[in-house]
Each structure stands twice: as structure tokens, then as C-alpha cells.
Motif scaffolding. Structure first.
Motif, mmCIF file in Angstrom:
data_model
loop_
_atom_site.group_PDB
_atom_site.id
_atom_site.type_symbol
_atom_site.label_atom_id
_atom_site.label_comp_id
_atom_site.label_asym_id
_atom_site.label_seq_id
_atom_site.Cartn_x
_atom_site.Cartn_y
_atom_site.Cartn_z
ATOM 1 N N ASP A 32 0.838 -1.201 0.000
ATOM 2 C CA ASP A 32 0.000 0.000 0.000
ATOM 3 C C ASP A 32 0.877 1.256 0.000
ATOM 4 O O ASP A 32 0.687 2.174 -0.813
ATOM 5 C CB ASP A 32 -0.891 -0.056 1.259
ATOM 6 C CG ASP A 32 -1.896 1.076 1.359
ATOM 7 O OD1 ASP A 32 -2.190 1.711 0.335
ATOM 8 O OD2 ASP A 32 -2.406 1.305 2.489
ATOM 9 N N GLU A 39 -0.778 6.219 -7.135
ATOM 10 C CA GLU A 39 -2.140 5.705 -7.311
ATOM 11 C C GLU A 39 -2.838 6.308 -8.524
ATOM 12 O O GLU A 39 -3.538 5.615 -9.238
ATOM 13 C CB GLU A 39 -2.969 5.983 -6.033
ATOM 14 C CG GLU A 39 -4.425 5.542 -6.153
ATOM 15 C CD GLU A 39 -5.231 5.702 -4.869
ATOM 16 O OE1 GLU A 39 -4.722 6.295 -3.895
ATOM 17 O OE2 GLU A 39 -6.383 5.224 -4.848
ATOM 18 N N THR A 69 -2.369 3.935 3.243
ATOM 19 C CA THR A 69 -3.605 4.604 2.829
ATOM 20 C C THR A 69 -4.830 3.854 3.383
ATOM 21 O O THR A 69 -4.696 2.981 4.241
ATOM 22 C CB THR A 69 -3.705 4.741 1.290
ATOM 23 O OG1 THR A 69 -4.143 3.507 0.733
ATOM 24 C CG2 THR A 69 -2.373 5.156 0.675
ATOM 25 N N ASP A 70 -5.976 4.197 2.820
ATOM 26 C CA ASP A 70 -7.244 3.624 3.294
ATOM 27 C C ASP A 70 -7.265 2.089 3.241
ATOM 28 O O ASP A 70 -7.947 1.454 4.052
ATOM 29 C CB ASP A 70 -8.421 4.195 2.480
ATOM 30 C CG ASP A 70 -8.297 3.944 0.986
ATOM 31 O OD1 ASP A 70 -7.162 3.831 0.474
ATOM 32 O OD2 ASP A 70 -9.339 3.861 0.322
ATOM 33 N N ASP A 71 -6.525 1.511 2.307
ATOM 34 C CA ASP A 71 -6.521 0.045 2.190
ATOM 35 C C ASP A 71 -6.037 -0.596 3.490
ATOM 36 O O ASP A 71 -6.647 -1.540 4.010
ATOM 37 C CB ASP A 71 -5.591 -0.393 1.047
ATOM 38 C CG ASP A 71 -5.901 0.309 -0.254
ATOM 39 O OD1 ASP A 71 -6.195 -0.370 -1.232
ATOM 40 O OD2 ASP A 71 -5.848 1.564 -0.290
ATOM 41 N N ARG A 136 -6.811 9.340 3.433
ATOM 42 C CA ARG A 136 -5.828 8.920 2.423
ATOM 43 C C ARG A 136 -6.551 8.415 1.189
ATOM 44 O O ARG A 136 -6.516 7.232 0.865
ATOM 45 C CB ARG A 136 -4.926 7.826 3.015
ATOM 46 C CG ARG A 136 -4.186 8.243 4.307
ATOM 47 C CD ARG A 136 -3.032 9.174 4.001
ATOM 48 N NE ARG A 136 -2.444 9.787 5.172
ATOM 49 C CZ ARG A 136 -1.548 9.208 5.982
ATOM 50 N NH1 ARG A 136 -1.165 7.973 5.769
ATOM 51 N NH2 ARG A 136 -1.041 9.869 6.991
ATOM 52 N N ASP A 304 -1.939 1.453 -5.169
ATOM 53 C CA ASP A 304 -1.832 1.126 -3.739
ATOM 54 C C ASP A 304 -2.707 -0.081 -3.389
ATOM 55 O O ASP A 304 -2.326 -0.922 -2.578
ATOM 56 C CB ASP A 304 -2.139 2.332 -2.838
ATOM 57 C CG ASP A 304 -3.523 2.891 -3.056
ATOM 58 O OD1 ASP A 304 -4.039 2.771 -4.179
ATOM 59 O OD2 ASP A 304 -4.098 3.445 -2.113
ATOM 60 N N SER A 305 -3.850 -0.204 -4.043
ATOM 61 C CA SER A 305 -4.711 -1.355 -3.758
ATOM 62 C C SER A 305 -4.134 -2.650 -4.329
ATOM 63 O O SER A 305 -4.163 -3.694 -3.663
ATOM 64 C CB SER A 305 -6.123 -1.125 -4.309
ATOM 65 O OG SER A 305 -6.706 -0.017 -3.656
HETATM 66 MG MG LIG Z 1 -5.793 3.495 -1.046
#
Ligand SMILES: [Mg+2]
Length: 371
Positions: A32, A39, A69-71, A136, A304-305
Motif C-alpha cells: 500500500d 495511485e 492509505t485507506d486500504d 488517504r 496502492d490497492s
Molecule cells: Mg488506497
């Protein structure tokens, strides 16, 4: 082992499991962080900025090297919800989707509040980690799906048309429930995915990813894990898009040496099935974790994912000691992630020693409250 996790684990077994849990969570976070800065960049832009090889190291994103990040944020709250489901079971309540949903609501609060509210003891330990209160680039379906307290279900999902990768990217931890049957792991992951993503591909890809991790966490090779995921998918209405994407990833392996072009032939990763296919392909062809993760982020999509998914897979497959130490050393939130991984492994292997009808460790209930 049983779904209650009461089976007795040998010491070597416990240590192997803990290493895979750490590897899965930290590996995902490293992937990530590696993809975070690119991204929204095309492959040409990545090469212009970082040279013909593309990205070869962590670079600053959100103000620092190693920022997650959010992941990763959401994956950590998945773990939190699963631990709390086990702890709440003592009260006679057993509905893990509810506990995971409450955990995701705590994540949603991190996206709109400035920091932890110390008065809310029921938040528990993870939601008190100040560094998690950061936006994020969270996915829209995750924000709207968790924008009110109503829980989406498979019968009445939130965002019925959404098949973004926001559910699959947070679903590795379901696969770490190694005492469960694979079909239950698949079912729980899809139910919790429907809390934000209601398109069948959006939640079935999450179920398939959980089953992949579930096989790897038990020491199976990745090829076997893919066959198990395909078998779980085959019985579900609307599975074709996800099954086809996984088969494309397998097919790409046979087409020759891995390249960014081959990664891009699988899509961009904004949708659930493409993110899964790219993550799986890069894990399949990886010479080592570093090679696999760089391949997974150097493309013109949701880097990132795809990096996070590939990192979850490689970490569960090889354990924490296979992770690139230099990247680990710079990872944002490393201490929290490690502590949570160890808490999860302790709960799953030694839960009855932490809480139960005969008595509970107060420190554990403060971290993972039953309410
Ligand atoms: Mg993310």
C-alpha cells in the motif's frame, strides 16, 4: 480446529501462524505504502518521474515515505472487528458481520473526526490510535456505505451497483480465520463486503480473496489457493466476472516473463475483479516479495490497492521474515500493525486464556470491549 478456536495449538504451529498473520498485514501495508504515491499516475508518468524501471523504492506520499492509505486502515479495522466478534461471543452474542460493521463505522469516524475521543471507552484500543485519523483518498462507496448506522447485507446491500475494489482490498483478514471452514470464510467476507459494495463482483471478489489468504495461511501453495477460490466462486450467482479475472491472471503467467504491459493487460485495478487479478498475478510470478510488490505498483491504475493485495498474499505465503526489511523499517504505523497482528494471533490461538465464562483479562477487555 473448530470455529470456536478452542482447539489446542502446538507451539511451532502458533509461531508459524503468527508469522503469517504479521506477514499478511505488514506485507499489505508495505505494498500500500509503495503504491501510495503513484495511485493516480499512468505508467508513462511513473517512468518520467522515476526512470525507465519505474518506482524501485518507497517515495514520499502524504508527507512522508512509507505512508499507508485507506486500504491498510480498513484492513486493520477488519482485524479489530474480528477480534471483537470473538470476545463478544462470551455474552452469547455471535454475529461477526455486526462486529465488523461496528469496526468499519469506527474507521468512518477516523475519516471525519480530528482524533480519538477518549471518553468513548467502547471504541477500544485501535480506534484510539491517533495516526489513523487521516484521510488517504478513501473510496466513495466506503464513505457512503458507512455514512449512516444501517448495515448493508447481501439481501439489502449498500451501493448495489458498486464493484470498486474498496471491499476486496480490506478483506485479507477474513482469510486469517484458519479454524473456520473455507465456505464460512467466503460467506463472512462477502456479507461484510456488502456493507459498502453491493454489485456481486464487488463482494464476490472479496470472498475469493479471503479464501486465497485462508489457504495460504494454512501453508498451501498459491496455485492450490486459487483453485479453492475458484471452487467457492463457482456456486455463487454472478461469479463469472471474478472467476474470469482469476483465470486471466493464471493465463498471463504462461504468456512469458512478467512485464508492466502484462500487468496492464489484466486491467487497472479500480474494480474489484481487476485489483484481485493484478494482485494475484504479481504474487504468482514474484521472484521475491520486493519483485512482486514493485510489479504490482508500476502500472497506470490503482497501485496502492493492487500493491496491498499482492503484499497480503505474499506475506501470508512466506511469513514476516520474507518482507523487505528496509521498507518495513520505514513503514508508517508499523508498531500498531504488529501489535494488532499479535493480538489477532493470540485471540485465535489462545482466546480461552484471555476471556471466557471463568474470567477475563481486564486489559484485553479494555482493548477489545464487548459493547
Ligand atoms: Mg488506497
Amino acid at each position: 480446529m473448530t470455529t470456536t478456536g478452542t482447539a489446542v495449538w502446538g507451539r511451532a504451529e502458533q509461531q508459524d501462524f503468527r508469522s503469517r498473520v504479521r506477514g499478511c498485514l505488514l506485507g499489505g501495508a508495505i505494498g500500500d505504502a509503495l503504491g501510495a504515491s503513484v495511485e493516480f499516475h499512468s505508467l508513462d508518468e511513473i517512468r518520467r518521474e522515476h526512470g525507465p524501471e519505474g518506482l524501485t523504492d518507497l517515495v514520499p506520499a502524504y508527507g512522508r515515505r512509507g505512508a499507508i492509505t485507506d486500504d491498510t486502515q480498513m484492513s486493520l479495522f477488519t482485524v479489530d472487528g474480528l477480534i471483537r466478534a470473538q470476545v463478544r461471543r462470551d455474552t452469547g452474542a455471535w454475529h461477526p458481520p455486526t462486529d465488523v460493521h461496528r469496526a468499519y463505522l469506527r474507521w468512518a469516524a477516523t475519516q471525519r473526526e480530528w482524533g480519538p475521543d477518549e471518553r468513548r471507552e467502547e471504541d477500544g484500543w485501535l480506534a484510539r490510535q491517533e495516526w489513523l485519523y487521516a484521510r488517504r483518498a478513501p473510496g466513495q462507496a466506503c464513505l457512503t456505505g458507512l455514512g449512516d448506522d444501517t448495515m448493508g447485507t447481501l439481501a439489502q446491500p449498500k451501493n448495489p451497483d458498486s464493484k470498486g475494489c474498496g471491499a476486496v482490498m480490506r478483506s485479507a483478514p477474513f482469510g486469517l480465520l484458519v479454524g473456520w471452514e473455507p465456505q464460512l470464510v467466503f460467506q463472512l467476507a462477502t456479507e461484510c463486503a456488502a456493507q459498502t459494495h453491493g454489485h456481486p463482483t464487488g463482494y464476490l471478489a472479496a470472498g475469493a480473496f479471503a479464501v486465497l489468504i485462508h489457504s495460504l495461511a494454512q501453508g498451501e501453495p498459491l496455485d492450490n489457493a486459487i483453485q479453492r477460490a475458484l471452487a467457492q466462486l463457482s456456486a455463487r450467482p454472478g461469479h463469472e466476472e471474478t472467476s474470469t479475472a482469476l483465470k486471466l491472471a493464471l493465463g498471463a503467467v504462461r504468456q512469458g516473463l512478467p512485464t508492466a504491459a502484462r500487468v496492464e493487460s489484466l486491467g487497472e485495478g479500480w474494480t474489484a475483479e481487476e485489483a484481485l487479478a493484478i494482485g494475484v498475478y504479481c504474487a504468482l510470478v514474484a521472484e521475491d516479495v520486493r519483485h512482486g510488490l514493485l510489479l504490482a505498483v508500476n502500472h497506470g491504475g490503482d497501485s496502492d490497492s493492487t500493491g496491498s493485495i499482492c503484499g497480503n498474499l505474499l506475506g501470508a505465503l512466506h511469513g514476516e521474515t520474507a518482507l523487505p526489511p528496509g521498507w518495513l523499517a520505514e513503514l508508517e504505523g508499523r508498531a500498531t500493525i504488529l501489535e494488532l497482528a499479535d493480538d489477532f494471533a493470540m485471540e485465535m490461538t489462545q482466546g480461552p486464556a484471555l476471556h471466557g465464562p471463568a474470567g477475563s483479562a481486564p486489559g484485553w477487555l479494555a482493548r477489545y470491549p464487548r459493547s
